[in-house]
Scaffold this motif. Structure first.
Motif, PDB file in Angstrom:
ATOM      1  N   MET A 167       2.929 -18.308  -6.872  1.00 38.24           N
ATOM      2  CA  MET A 167       3.131 -17.661  -5.577  1.00 38.24           C
ATOM      3  C   MET A 167       3.170 -16.158  -5.776  1.00 38.24           C
ATOM      4  SD  MET A 167       6.314 -18.245  -2.964  1.00 38.24           S
ATOM      5  CE  MET A 167       6.397 -17.448  -1.358  1.00 38.24           C
ATOM      6  N   ARG A 168       2.284 -15.461  -5.104  1.00 35.76           N
ATOM      7  CA  ARG A 168       2.194 -14.007  -5.202  1.00 35.76           C
ATOM      8  C   ARG A 168       3.402 -13.367  -4.504  1.00 35.76           C
ATOM      9  NH1 ARG A 168      -2.558 -10.797  -5.214  1.00 35.76           N
ATOM     10  NH2 ARG A 168      -1.979  -8.679  -5.824  1.00 35.76           N
ATOM     11  N   LEU A 169       4.005 -12.379  -5.167  1.00 36.52           N
ATOM     12  CA  LEU A 169       5.158 -11.695  -4.608  1.00 36.52           C
ATOM     13  C   LEU A 169       5.047 -10.193  -4.812  1.00 36.52           C
ATOM     14  CD1 LEU A 169       8.341 -13.674  -5.786  1.00 36.52           C
ATOM     15  CD2 LEU A 169       7.171 -13.827  -3.586  1.00 36.52           C
ATOM     16  N   LEU A 170       5.533  -9.437  -3.849  1.00 32.44           N
ATOM     17  CA  LEU A 170       5.874  -8.035  -4.047  1.00 32.44           C
ATOM     18  C   LEU A 170       7.392  -7.969  -4.151  1.00 32.44           C
ATOM     19  CD1 LEU A 170       3.554  -6.112  -1.546  1.00 32.44           C
ATOM     20  CD2 LEU A 170       3.226  -6.474  -3.994  1.00 32.44           C
ATOM     21  N   ALA A 171       7.891  -7.364  -5.223  1.00 34.11           N
ATOM     22  CA  ALA A 171       9.332  -7.260  -5.463  1.00 34.11           C
ATOM     23  C   ALA A 171       9.738  -5.800  -5.350  1.00 34.11           C
ATOM     24  CB  ALA A 171       9.680  -7.813  -6.844  1.00 34.11           C
ATOM     25  N   GLU A 172      10.508  -5.492  -4.314  1.00 29.58           N
ATOM     26  CA  GLU A 172      10.947  -4.122  -4.090  1.00 29.58           C
ATOM     27  C   GLU A 172      12.393  -3.962  -4.526  1.00 29.58           C
ATOM     28  OE1 GLU A 172      10.661  -0.588  -0.822  1.00 29.58           O
ATOM     29  OE2 GLU A 172      10.747  -2.651  -0.080  1.00 29.58           O
ATOM     30  N   VAL A 173      12.639  -2.968  -5.359  1.00 34.53           N
ATOM     31  CA  VAL A 173      13.984  -2.648  -5.822  1.00 34.53           C
ATOM     32  C   VAL A 173      14.407  -1.336  -5.171  1.00 34.53           C
ATOM     33  CG1 VAL A 173      15.454  -2.166  -7.806  1.00 34.53           C
ATOM     34  CG2 VAL A 173      13.588  -3.833  -8.012  1.00 34.53           C
ATOM     35  N   ALA A 174      15.490  -1.385  -4.418  1.00 37.33           N
ATOM     36  CA  ALA A 174      16.028  -0.186  -3.763  1.00 37.33           C
ATOM     37  C   ALA A 174      17.461  -0.491  -3.333  1.00 37.33           C
ATOM     38  CB  ALA A 174      15.183   0.198  -2.546  1.00 37.33           C
ATOM     39  N   ASP A 175      18.294   0.548  -3.283  1.00 41.58           N
ATOM     40  CA  ASP A 175      19.679   0.392  -2.828  1.00 41.58           C
ATOM     41  C   ASP A 175      20.415  -0.697  -3.597  1.00 41.58           C
ATOM     42  OD1 ASP A 175      19.252   2.387  -0.887  1.00 41.58           O
ATOM     43  OD2 ASP A 175      18.428   0.906   0.501  1.00 41.58           O
ATOM     44  N   ARG A 176      20.140  -0.796  -4.890  1.00 44.93           N
ATOM     45  CA  ARG A 176      20.820  -1.718  -5.801  1.00 44.93           C
ATOM     46  C   ARG A 176      20.605  -3.194  -5.458  1.00 44.93           C
ATOM     47  NH1 ARG A 176      26.771   0.874  -6.231  1.00 44.93           N
ATOM     48  NH2 ARG A 176      26.491   0.894  -3.972  1.00 44.93           N
ATOM     49  N   ARG A 177      19.493  -3.497  -4.846  1.00 47.89           N
ATOM     50  CA  ARG A 177      19.162  -4.897  -4.601  1.00 47.89           C
ATOM     51  C   ARG A 177      17.653  -5.093  -4.703  1.00 47.89           C
ATOM     52  NH1 ARG A 177      17.404  -6.323   0.679  1.00 47.89           N
ATOM     53  NH2 ARG A 177      18.174  -8.425   0.320  1.00 47.89           N
ATOM     54  N   ALA A 178      17.255  -6.340  -4.916  1.00 49.44           N
ATOM     55  CA  ALA A 178      15.839  -6.693  -4.978  1.00 49.44           C
ATOM     56  C   ALA A 178      15.469  -7.474  -3.723  1.00 49.44           C
ATOM     57  CB  ALA A 178      15.553  -7.526  -6.218  1.00 49.44           C
ATOM     58  N   ARG A 179      14.342  -7.124  -3.135  1.00 46.73           N
ATOM     59  CA  ARG A 179      13.824  -7.842  -1.971  1.00 46.73           C
ATOM     60  C   ARG A 179      12.445  -8.374  -2.329  1.00 46.73           C
ATOM     61  NH1 ARG A 179      10.770  -6.350   2.814  1.00 46.73           N
ATOM     62  NH2 ARG A 179      11.270  -7.771   4.541  1.00 46.73           N
ATOM     63  N   LEU A 180      12.240  -9.673  -2.128  1.00 43.57           N
ATOM     64  CA  LEU A 180      11.003 -10.339  -2.486  1.00 43.57           C
ATOM     65  C   LEU A 180      10.241 -10.703  -1.220  1.00 43.57           C
ATOM     66  CD1 LEU A 180      12.538 -12.780  -5.134  1.00 43.57           C
ATOM     67  CD2 LEU A 180      11.751 -10.415  -5.474  1.00 43.57           C
ATOM     68  N   VAL A 181       8.951 -10.371  -1.200  1.00 46.36           N
ATOM     69  CA  VAL A 181       8.130 -10.592  -0.007  1.00 46.36           C
ATOM     70  C   VAL A 181       6.854 -11.312  -0.414  1.00 46.36           C
ATOM     71  CG1 VAL A 181       6.944  -9.488   1.929  1.00 46.36           C
ATOM     72  CG2 VAL A 181       9.072  -8.511   1.059  1.00 46.36           C
ATOM     73  N   SER A 182       6.476 -12.329   0.365  1.00 48.52           N
ATOM     74  CA  SER A 182       5.274 -13.104   0.074  1.00 48.52           C
ATOM     75  C   SER A 182       4.031 -12.397   0.599  1.00 48.52           C
ATOM     76  CB  SER A 182       5.376 -14.492   0.717  1.00 48.52           C
ATOM     77  OG  SER A 182       5.240 -14.394   2.128  1.00 48.52           O
ATOM     78  N   ARG A 183       2.875 -12.992   0.306  1.00 48.28           N
ATOM     79  CA  ARG A 183       1.605 -12.441   0.801  1.00 48.28           C
ATOM     80  C   ARG A 183       1.577 -12.320   2.308  1.00 48.28           C
ATOM     81  NH1 ARG A 183      -3.783 -15.419  -0.963  1.00 48.28           N
ATOM     82  NH2 ARG A 183      -4.395 -14.676   1.080  1.00 48.28           N
ATOM     83  N   SER A 184       2.249 -13.242   2.997  1.00 48.17           N
ATOM     84  CA  SER A 184       2.272 -13.222   4.465  1.00 48.17           C
ATOM     85  C   SER A 184       3.402 -12.344   4.995  1.00 48.17           C
ATOM     86  CB  SER A 184       2.414 -14.649   5.007  1.00 48.17           C
ATOM     87  OG  SER A 184       3.572 -15.270   4.495  1.00 48.17           O
ATOM     88  N   GLU A 185       4.009 -11.531   4.113  1.00 47.14           N
ATOM     89  CA  GLU A 185       5.081 -10.598   4.458  1.00 47.14           C
ATOM     90  C   GLU A 185       6.350 -11.313   4.914  1.00 47.14           C
ATOM     91  OE1 GLU A 185       3.298  -6.506   5.756  1.00 47.14           O
ATOM     92  OE2 GLU A 185       2.339  -8.044   6.995  1.00 47.14           O
ATOM     93  N   ARG A 186       6.577 -12.518   4.392  1.00 44.11           N
ATOM     94  CA  ARG A 186       7.793 -13.272   4.655  1.00 44.11           C
ATOM     95  C   ARG A 186       8.818 -12.963   3.568  1.00 44.11           C
ATOM     96  NH1 ARG A 186       9.422 -18.815   3.416  1.00 44.11           N
ATOM     97  NH2 ARG A 186       7.508 -19.002   2.212  1.00 44.11           N
ATOM     98  N   ASP A 187      10.056 -12.722   3.962  1.00 51.67           N
ATOM     99  CA  ASP A 187      11.116 -12.449   3.003  1.00 51.67           C
ATOM    100  C   ASP A 187      11.509 -13.755   2.310  1.00 51.67           C
ATOM    101  OD1 ASP A 187      13.625 -11.966   1.732  1.00 51.67           O
ATOM    102  OD2 ASP A 187      13.953 -10.248   3.035  1.00 51.67           O
ATOM    103  N   VAL A 188      11.305 -13.814   0.999  1.00 48.45           N
ATOM    104  CA  VAL A 188      11.615 -15.023   0.235  1.00 48.45           C
ATOM    105  C   VAL A 188      12.640 -14.719  -0.860  1.00 48.45           C
ATOM    106  CG1 VAL A 188       9.429 -16.186   0.724  1.00 48.45           C
ATOM    107  CG2 VAL A 188       9.579 -14.631  -1.238  1.00 48.45           C
ATOM    108  N   THR A 189      13.473 -13.702  -0.638  1.00 46.67           N
ATOM    109  CA  THR A 189      14.458 -13.307  -1.640  1.00 46.67           C
ATOM    110  C   THR A 189      15.359 -14.482  -2.015  1.00 46.67           C
ATOM    111  OG1 THR A 189      14.432 -11.066  -0.711  1.00 46.67           O
ATOM    112  CG2 THR A 189      16.253 -11.631  -2.194  1.00 46.67           C
ATOM    113  N   GLY A 190      15.790 -15.252  -1.028  1.00 53.25           N
ATOM    114  CA  GLY A 190      16.692 -16.368  -1.282  1.00 53.25           C
ATOM    115  C   GLY A 190      16.058 -17.527  -2.023  1.00 53.25           C
ATOM    116  N   ASN A 191      14.732 -17.570  -2.069  1.00 53.73           N
ATOM    117  CA  ASN A 191      14.048 -18.656  -2.771  1.00 53.73           C
ATOM    118  C   ASN A 191      14.131 -18.512  -4.283  1.00 53.73           C
ATOM    119  OD1 ASN A 191      13.099 -18.472  -0.054  1.00 53.73           O
ATOM    120  ND2 ASN A 191      11.342 -19.753  -0.552  1.00 53.73           N
ATOM    121  N   PHE A 192      14.315 -17.275  -4.751  1.00 48.08           N
ATOM    122  CA  PHE A 192      14.236 -17.020  -6.187  1.00 48.08           C
ATOM    123  C   PHE A 192      15.423 -16.159  -6.648  1.00 48.08           C
ATOM    124  CE2 PHE A 192       9.885 -17.325  -4.448  1.00 48.08           C
ATOM    125  CZ  PHE A 192       9.513 -18.527  -5.051  1.00 48.08           C
TER     126      PHE A 192
END
Length: 309
Positions: free
Chosen positions: A26-51
């Motif tokens: 599963m392709r992800l963009l992982a953004e690190v900012a403000d001391r947390r990681a946010r994971l977003v799928s190809r369809s721009e869905r937030d999947v942080t809680g999945n991983f």
């Protein structure tokens, strides 16, 4: 932001190219900012809680944007089927620890607030390799190779998906399919929309076959055939029914296109569920030859789907 995509093609050769495994995940963009990681799928869905395994990314660097692919390994080989349950929704930390994913990072798009999109791949990769990911065991750098033909042969022998060739000077163009990245797959694959499903037996709740649709070049939805192979596991059945039960429809989304033998006993649904199949090509009538179900693609926007040659 949406990730840059590779263009299907023959394997390019030459010293200006490097090669990676085409990871089956599963392709992800992982953004690190403000001391947390946010994971977003190809369809721009937030999947942080999945991983939750990737929550430690801020220990590597306080501000960055990574591109990569999450995979689950079976005997050392990525298994898209094994990952299907994790793509579908959030999981507990305990469940993630029982069978952790691996985030194969292959690009960096921002570092310490500085955009890197216009930098050549070689420079972005060198920047990425200077970071120390050892504090997050679930993160690995996707290895680079210089012999594409050997990598293509090795991935074929191991039953892997294929190879991605990347031009050393290629910039990163979000949301675009770039000629600077070329994907060479060992199998034909196609993302499809589910038009309906047929139970294994009359009155049964188990899914025996999915009726598939694919938009043509003009965006009109066309019937692409049915798939029954690959649906047997309890995990697949549960994931499919959880989505299908929320998309019922009284009519076929492609009125008149589905042959009577395929439509018999069908339960129609809104064409919003994306699945991926592998197949042996297309018939002259526009149907998939011997499709096999690979999994639900919760990371793909239905609007993106078009027929691949």
């Amino acid at each position: 932001m949406q990730p840059m995509l590779a263009t299907p093609g023959a394997l390019p050769r030459g010293p200006e190219w490097v090669y990676e495994v085409k990871w089956d995940g599963m392709r992800l963009l992982a953004e690190v900012a403000d001391r947390r990681a946010r994971l977003v799928s190809r369809s721009e869905r937030d999947v942080t809680g999945n991983f939750p395994e990737l929550a430690g990314l801020p220990t590597v660097v306080p501000d960055a944007l990574f591109d990569g692919e999450v995979v689950l390994l079976d005997d050392g080989v990525p298994s898209f089927a094994a990952l299907a349950d994790r793509m579908h929704g959030p999981v507990s930390v305990a469940r993630a620890q029982a069978r952790p994913v691996v985030f194969m990072v292959f690009d960096i798009l921002r570092l310490y607030g500085v955009p890197l999109l216009d930098r050549p791949l070689g420079e972005r990769r060198a920047t990425l390799e200077r970071l120390d990911f050892r504090s997050v065991p679930a993160v690995q750098l996707s290895p680079l190779y210089t012999d594409g033909a050997a990598l293509l042969e090795a991935t074929a022998q191991r039953g892997m998906e294929g190879v991605v060739a990347k031009h050393r000077d290629a910039p990163y163009r979000p949301g675009r399919r770039s000629s600077g990245w070329v994907k060479v797959a060992h199998r034909l694959s196609q993302t499809c929309l589910v038009l309906g499903w047929r139970p294994e037996r009359v009155g049964d709740s188990r899914v025996g076959a999915l009726l598939l649709g694919v938009p043509d070049a003009d965006g009109a939805l066309r019937y692409a055939g049915r798939v029954g192979s690959g649906l047997a596991s309890d995990t697949v059945q549960r994931v499919l029914r959880e989505v299908l039960d929320g998309l019922p429809s009284t009519d076929s989304p492609v009125d008149g296109q589905v042959p009577r033998v395929d439509a018999a006993g069908a339960r129609w649904c809104e064409p919003a569920l994306v699945v991926e199949v592998v197949h042996l090509g297309w018939t002259d009538g526009g149907r998939l030859r011997q499709p096999v179900f690979r999994g639900v693609r919760a990371d793909v926007d239905p609007a993106e789907i078009r027929r691949h040659p």
